[in-house]
Design a protein around this motif. Structure first.
Motif, PDB file in Angstrom:
ATOM      1  N   SER A   2       0.961  -1.338   0.040  1.00 21.72           N
ATOM      2  CA  SER A   2       0.054  -0.085   0.162  1.00 21.72           C
ATOM      3  C   SER A   2       0.528   1.290  -0.350  1.00 21.72           C
ATOM      4  N   GLU A   3       0.198   2.330  -0.548  1.00 21.72           N
ATOM      5  CA  GLU A   3       1.065   4.026  -0.490  1.00 21.72           C
ATOM      6  C   GLU A   3       1.038   3.986   1.275  1.00 21.72           C
ATOM      7  N   HIS A   4       1.197   3.653   2.113  1.00 24.97           N
ATOM      8  CA  HIS A   4       0.503   4.170   3.708  1.00 24.97           C
ATOM      9  C   HIS A   4       1.802   3.693   3.911  1.00 24.97           C
ATOM     10  N   GLU A   6       4.264   2.298   2.000  1.00 31.23           N
ATOM     11  CA  GLU A   6       5.656   3.021   1.144  1.00 31.23           C
ATOM     12  C   GLU A   6       6.462   3.672   1.729  1.00 31.23           C
ATOM     13  N   GLN A   7       5.288   4.887   2.322  1.00 35.80           N
ATOM     14  CA  GLN A   7       5.626   5.893   3.162  1.00 35.80           C
ATOM     15  C   GLN A   7       6.796   5.249   3.669  1.00 35.80           C
ATOM     16  N   GLY A  66       8.799  12.973  -3.710  1.00 35.50           N
ATOM     17  CA  GLY A  66       7.054  12.120  -3.238  1.00 35.50           C
ATOM     18  C   GLY A  66       5.782  12.730  -4.604  1.00 35.50           C
ATOM     19  N   SER A  69       5.868   8.257  -8.943  1.00 35.73           N
ATOM     20  CA  SER A  69       5.937   7.180  -7.608  1.00 35.73           C
ATOM     21  C   SER A  69       7.418   7.106  -7.733  1.00 35.73           C
TER      22      SER A  69
END
Length: 137
Positions: A2-4, A6-7, A66, A69
């Motif tokens: 998920s993007e979260h 990845e962050q 950020g 991608s």
């Protein structure tokens, strides 16, 4: 991923945390190795470029803003690392004359081209001198 997640991974790498670097490597090494192999024929050389690319990713991750991608940002790092390698080893490139290929090209039909697989094309690209591979890629 998920993007979260990845962050969180990116944040961990920015702090220099080994677990995050290991996870990032595990997630992206095979794809980035494919990028490296598009620029050099030799597997061991591609591994060296892969290693150097990850070192650059880990040391320059703070420059990732950020936007766009993260995978795309990483790909740019690896392409520039491969191009740097090629520039340093330019003298080793072989020259190929286009006239050497003209006769072969005249004997190829459209049906022959349709039967070529992606793997065959990749092998052909890898057989080119590195400078020509770079242009093709």
């Amino acid at each position: 991923m998920s993007e979260h997640e990845e962050q969180l991974l990116i944040a961990g790498c920015r702090r220099g945390e080994a677990w995050a670097q290991k996870k990032l490597y595990e997630l992206h090494a095979s794809v980035m190795m494919g990028v490296c192999l598009r620029y050099v024929k030799n597997y061991e050389t591609a591994q060296d470029i892969l290693q150097e690319g990850f070192i650059k990713v880990f040391t320059k991750i703070h420059t990732y803003a950020g936007s766009g991608s993260f995978g795309g940002w990483m790909r740019k790092v690896f392409v520039s690392t491969a191009l740097e390698y090629l520039r340093q080893h330019q003298a080793e490139q072989k020259k190929v004359s286009l006239s050497d290929c003209e006769e072969t090209l005249e004997n190829i039909s459209a049906t022959d081209i349709e039967r070529i697989s992606a793997d065959d094309i990749l092998r052909c690209i890898q057989s080119l001198p590195e400078g020509y591979q770079t242009v093709f890629n």
